[in-house]
Design a protein around this motif. Structure first.
Motif, PDB file in Angstrom:
ATOM      1  N   ILE A 595       0.853  -1.194   0.000  1.00  0.00           N
ATOM      2  CA  ILE A 595       0.000   0.000   0.000  1.00  0.00           C
ATOM      3  C   ILE A 595       0.885   1.238   0.000  1.00  0.00           C
ATOM      4  CG2 ILE A 595      -1.745   1.302   1.270  1.00  0.00           C
ATOM      5  CD1 ILE A 595      -2.710  -1.339   2.459  1.00  0.00           C
ATOM      6  N   GLU A 596       0.740   2.057  -1.026  1.00  0.00           N
ATOM      7  CA  GLU A 596       1.497   3.314  -1.091  1.00  0.00           C
ATOM      8  C   GLU A 596       0.899   4.322  -0.126  1.00  0.00           C
ATOM      9  OE1 GLU A 596       4.165   4.141  -2.687  1.00  0.00           O
ATOM     10  OE2 GLU A 596       4.458   2.405  -3.983  1.00  0.00           O
ATOM     11  N   PRO A 597       1.740   4.947   0.733  1.00  0.00           N
ATOM     12  CA  PRO A 597       1.213   5.932   1.685  1.00  0.00           C
ATOM     13  C   PRO A 597       0.611   7.141   0.981  1.00  0.00           C
ATOM     14  CG  PRO A 597       3.423   5.214   2.306  1.00  0.00           C
ATOM     15  CD  PRO A 597       3.174   4.696   0.924  1.00  0.00           C
ATOM     16  N   TRP A 598      -0.486   7.623   1.537  1.00  0.00           N
ATOM     17  CA  TRP A 598      -1.099   8.874   1.086  1.00  0.00           C
ATOM     18  C   TRP A 598      -0.425  10.044   1.804  1.00  0.00           C
ATOM     19  CZ3 TRP A 598      -6.925   7.273   1.933  1.00  0.00           C
ATOM     20  CH2 TRP A 598      -7.314   6.387   0.915  1.00  0.00           C
ATOM     21  N   ILE A 599      -0.799  11.246   1.390  1.00  0.00           N
ATOM     22  CA  ILE A 599      -0.281  12.434   2.071  1.00  0.00           C
ATOM     23  C   ILE A 599      -0.769  12.492   3.521  1.00  0.00           C
ATOM     24  CG2 ILE A 599      -2.187  13.957   1.383  1.00  0.00           C
ATOM     25  CD1 ILE A 599       1.562  14.860   1.587  1.00  0.00           C
ATOM     26  N   GLU A 600      -1.971  11.911   3.774  1.00  0.00           N
ATOM     27  CA  GLU A 600      -2.496  11.897   5.145  1.00  0.00           C
ATOM     28  C   GLU A 600      -1.628  11.031   6.067  1.00  0.00           C
ATOM     29  OE1 GLU A 600      -5.894  12.889   2.439  1.00  0.00           O
ATOM     30  OE2 GLU A 600      -4.281  11.402   2.452  1.00  0.00           O
ATOM     31  N   HIS A 601      -1.041   9.955   5.541  1.00  0.00           N
ATOM     32  CA  HIS A 601      -0.162   9.117   6.359  1.00  0.00           C
ATOM     33  C   HIS A 601       1.107   9.879   6.742  1.00  0.00           C
ATOM     34  CE1 HIS A 601      -2.568   6.107   4.006  1.00  0.00           C
ATOM     35  NE2 HIS A 601      -2.737   5.638   5.232  1.00  0.00           N
TER      36      HIS A 601
END
Length: 835
Positions: A595-601
């Motif tokens: 899972i590629e991290p989002w900006i929220e992560h």
């Protein structure tokens, strides 16, 4: 009229040249009141017609049969007109039955009944013909009464009677009465007739009595394709999918080839078993037998590939259908809309219009669903015009879809207007208007509409209750949420997955984490949304270890986490200061689950590092983000700089925030607070001047508390509008006196104004959460938990003061600020003074 009759080409020429008809043709024209010029013109075209000297019943019967066969009902009625003029009594019973069949087939049931009543003699054919007319017109009660009359008059109960009456019982949803018909069939020895037994199998199938259907089927000695197909369909319709495929195998071993109805049922069985590969094999058989051109088989194949998730193959199947009608187009558009491939669904609609296929109400409903999903307001309004043009504006399905488009595009006034104009509102209409108000943030109106819906005696569904619970969560209306929960228990929707997830979320956001956990544990089934809701619930309540325990339990349950799961996990690490675990879970996202991290992560990690004082590492992480950092990331760094009074880095972070969002008043406020903490009053004045120049205002502190179904609002420094203001001030003064002897020392540094300490202390006691707390202590039952919602972050001094008050009053005080929940009890807070 004459032009219509003569324009029927060869069929009319053959009809007109029949010897028995030629002499009567002119009489018919006269009886139908054609002009003399028309008669003269027609005579010139057919000069070889010869007259019939006497009434010939057989000739008229042949002509009537030809009219029925060619569906030329106008000519048939003209024949009847001539028969009446010549003495209709001369037509024998066989001819009268043919004439009765003509009126049934032309859907003139009233005339058919009139003719039936005037018949001097009737036989079983007469009764069966009228029975079929009643069946065709959906007048099932009249059909049953006619069947009873047939039986009482002593007419023969033959296979045609039984198959027709069984169809009537199935259509009127009284298939259970087939028991009595079955008894008559058995008594008269028709239980081995393939046509009768197939009708019986269908009746028992509709009633869910699969075993009885099989018993009837096994009793047939000479089974034909219709019998086998009926049994396969029975199994498929009653979700006995293995048995359906087994029956197909037996059918093939007996040497029978499947037909279009067999294939449609077998494909449904493959879908039920999720045996997509078997379904593809059946598709091969369909191609060999050329049944892919059949509409029902085509739809079944489309459903097979759509539900298998392979919409590209579904599109290929669709393109290979030689003659696509509105059903095929509506189906493919609906499936693409439901699969969130809305742009392609709209493209299919454009192709449909280019091929001049006229849309129906189902087409428009699916197209509008696509418009709503992508918030295509302009296209939705164009479809609205189409709907009006095609006369489907009053269709409840289309109206509901239009309401949904306007609601999701923020045009609630249009949605409300259509809702008020709709006369035939159904459950979906009410759900659409309720969901629309919830999505627009007007939860109070949504709850009010639910009361109207209840008074209109429209039953709610899982959509209704999950939306209302979402409204309660937004309003933090716990008491109302309890009432909605009670409704769900009464209507057994509390076991619905979507409602269960909404219950967990509602209780968590209303501050009752124990009830949220109870709702979670009592769910019959859980999906990834359920686990995410519970992880996020513990995270927002500052219970990081519990959130991580739920996540580990989720993994052990073999439920794959998604982006939202890890967002809740990283938020829990941030709220509890678990740095090493935060790094571990960030790595786990990509390494273990891809899972590629989002900006929220990344924002959660920046917040975690910043709160712990690792500002340099937080800045380095921002620089290493593989895409452009958002305003959220810089705002998280700015908040950390304010917390640790890191002015220069905070100034840089504020500049980045304002570059991305020049009108972000929160950045100005945080920058001003940071300067005020450092006693840099000139910089404070400059920031406030900049805000004034841009017409930006600091959001005032607001708190609200619910009591007996009413919500009471309080703003910082002003409670003069509240009717209990004197009692509130008295309660606050009592707290002030008690705190002086209890060890509480006001923290004047949180008042970022250049005033004396005495004034700062006075202002501290007028913070909105303290006003709300004083009111709650006055008006809520002793010993009950107090739940307060605040629109901003709770200040350090209020946090300390409320810890002291919780000891003084011996009650649990729950405050939800903009970031998280704080549970105060016995002088301690659930956050552990880390927030």
């Amino acid at each position: 009229m004459l032009r219509y009759v003569l324009g029927r080409g060869q069929a009319w020429t053959t009809f007109a040249n029949l010897p028995a008809f030629q002499s009567q043709f002119w009489v018919l024209l006269w009886h139908c009141q054609f002009s003399s010029q028309s008669i003269h013109f027609t005579k010139n075209q057919h000069t070889n017609l010869q007259e019939i000297s006497s009434f010939d019943s057989r000739a008229y019967v042949n002509l009537l049969q030809s009219s029925v066969k060619t569906k030329d009902f106008i000519a048939g009625k003209a024949l009847h007109c001539d028969i009446l003029k010549r003495g209709g009594a001369c037509l024998d019973l066989f001819g009268q039955n043919i004439l009765l069949n003509l009126y049934v087939k032309s859907e003139l049931l009233h005339d058919a009944v009139h003719l039936f009543d005037e018949m001097s003699t009737r036989n079983v054919v007469s009764f069966v013909t009228l029975l079929q007319g009643y069946l065709q017109a959906e007048q099932y009660t009249a059909a049953v009464e006619l069947f009873v009359r047939l039986h009482r008059e002593g007419h023969e109960l033959n296979p045609f009677v039984f198959t027709t009456i069984l169809k009537v019982l199935v259509n009127m949803e009284e298939a259970e009465m087939g028991w009595r018909i079955h008894a008559c069939i058995y008594k008269l020895g028709h239980d081995s007739n393939p046509f009768v037994t197939t009708a019986l199998v269908d009746a028992y199938s509709v009633s869910g009595l699969v075993d009885f259907s099989r018993d009837v089927f096994d009793g047939v000695i000479d089974k034909d394709m219709v019998s086998w197909t009926g049994m396969v369909t029975c199994y498929a319709e009653n979700e006995c999918f293995d048995e359906a495929l087994g029956c197909l195998s037996q059918m093939r071993l007996e040497g029978w080839m499947p037909n279009n109805y067999t294939f449609a049922s077998v494909i449904k069985a493959c879908l039920g078993l999720r045996a997509i590969d078997v379904g593809k094999s059946v598709h091969g058989c369909v191609l060999k037998t050329r049944y892919e051109m059949d509409p029902s088989v085509g739809i079944s194949l489309l459903d097979l590939y759509c539900k298998s998730g392979d919409l590209n193959d579904a599109a290929r199947v669709f393109q290979e259908i030689p003659e696509r009608d509105v059903v095929h187009w509506s189906f493919i558009i609906a499936r693409y809309s439901q699969s969130n491939r809305c742009d392609e669904a709209l493209e299919f609609f454009s192709q449909m219009r280019r091929e001049s296929v006229v849309p129906n109400q189902f087409t428009f409903a699916s197209v509008l669903q696509a418009c709503a999903s992508v918030e295509a307001l302009d296209l939705g309004m164009q479809i609205h015009c189409y709907v009006t043009k095609f006369g489907l504006y009053s269709d409840v399905f289309v109206t509901n879809a239009l309401m949904d488009v306007y609601a999701k595009c923020g045009k609630m006034e249009n949605t409300v207007g259509m809702f008020l104009e709709t006369e035939n509102k159904n459950e979906v209409s009410w759900n659409t208007i309720i969901v629309g108000h919830v999505q627009c943030g007007d939860g109070e109106k949504a709850l009010s509409l639910f009361i109207d819906m209840h008074e209109a005696q429209v039953r709610g569904s899982s959509v209704t209750y999950s939306s209302l619970l979402r409204a309660c969560a937004t309003l933090a209306a716990l008491e109302t949420g309890h009432q909605i929960h009670s409704f769900t228990i009464k209507t057994i929707y509390d076991q619905d997955l979507a409602v269960g997830n909404a219950l967990v979320d509602m209780y968590a956001k209303c501050g009752s984490i124990k009830d949220a956990r109870l709702a979670f544990e009592t769910m019959n089934e859980r999906d990834v949304v359920s686990w995410n809701a519970m992880v996020s619930a513990y995270s927002m309540h500052g219970l990081g270890s519990e959130a991580l325990n739920i996540f580990e339990r989720m993994v052990r349950s073999h439920v794959n986490p998604n982006q939202l799961t890890f967002l809740g996990v990283l938020s829990a690490c941030s709220n509890s200061g678990s740095l090493s675990q935060g790094y571990a879970y960030l790595s786990m996202m990509l390494d273990d689950y891809g899972i590629e991290p989002w900006i929220e992560h990344y924002t959660c990690m920046v917040s975690l590092l910043g709160r712990l004082g690792h500002l340099d590492k937080a800045l380095k992480l921002i620089e290493d983000i593989p895409f452009e950092p958002s305003v959220m990331v810089w705002r998280a760094l700015l908040g950390a700089c304010v917390l640790h009074n890191e002015v220069e880095l905070g100034k840089t972070a504020a500049q980045r925030v304002l570059e991305l969002e020049p009108q972000d008043e929160a950045a100005y406020v945080l920058l001003s607070n940071m300067y005020a903490t450092s006693k840099r009053w000139e910089n404070v004045a400059f920031v406030r001047k900049s805000m004034k120049k841009k017409r930006l205002k600091k959001e005032p502190g607001l708190s609200w508390v619910e009591n007996q179904g009413s919500v009471h609002y309080f703003s910082v420094g002003d409670a003069s509008s509240h009717p209990d203001i004197k009692l509130i001030h008295g309660m606050l003064e009592w707290f002030n006196l008690k705190s002086k002897g209890g060890g509480y020392i006001p923290n004047c540094d949180v008042v970022l104004l250049d005033v004396e300490d005495d004034e700062k202390i006075r202002l501290l006691w007028l913070h909105s959460e303290r006003l709300a707390l004083a009111f709650a202590l006055l008006r809520t039952p002793p010993g009950s938990p107090i739940r307060i919602i605040k629109n901003l972050r709770i200040c350090l001094d209020c946090h300390a003061a409320i810890k002291f008050i919780s000891t003084l009053v011996q009650r649990e005080i729950v405050i939800r600020d903009i970031n998280r929940f704080h549970h105060f009890q016995n002088g301690a807070c659930s956050c552990g003074d880390y927030w």
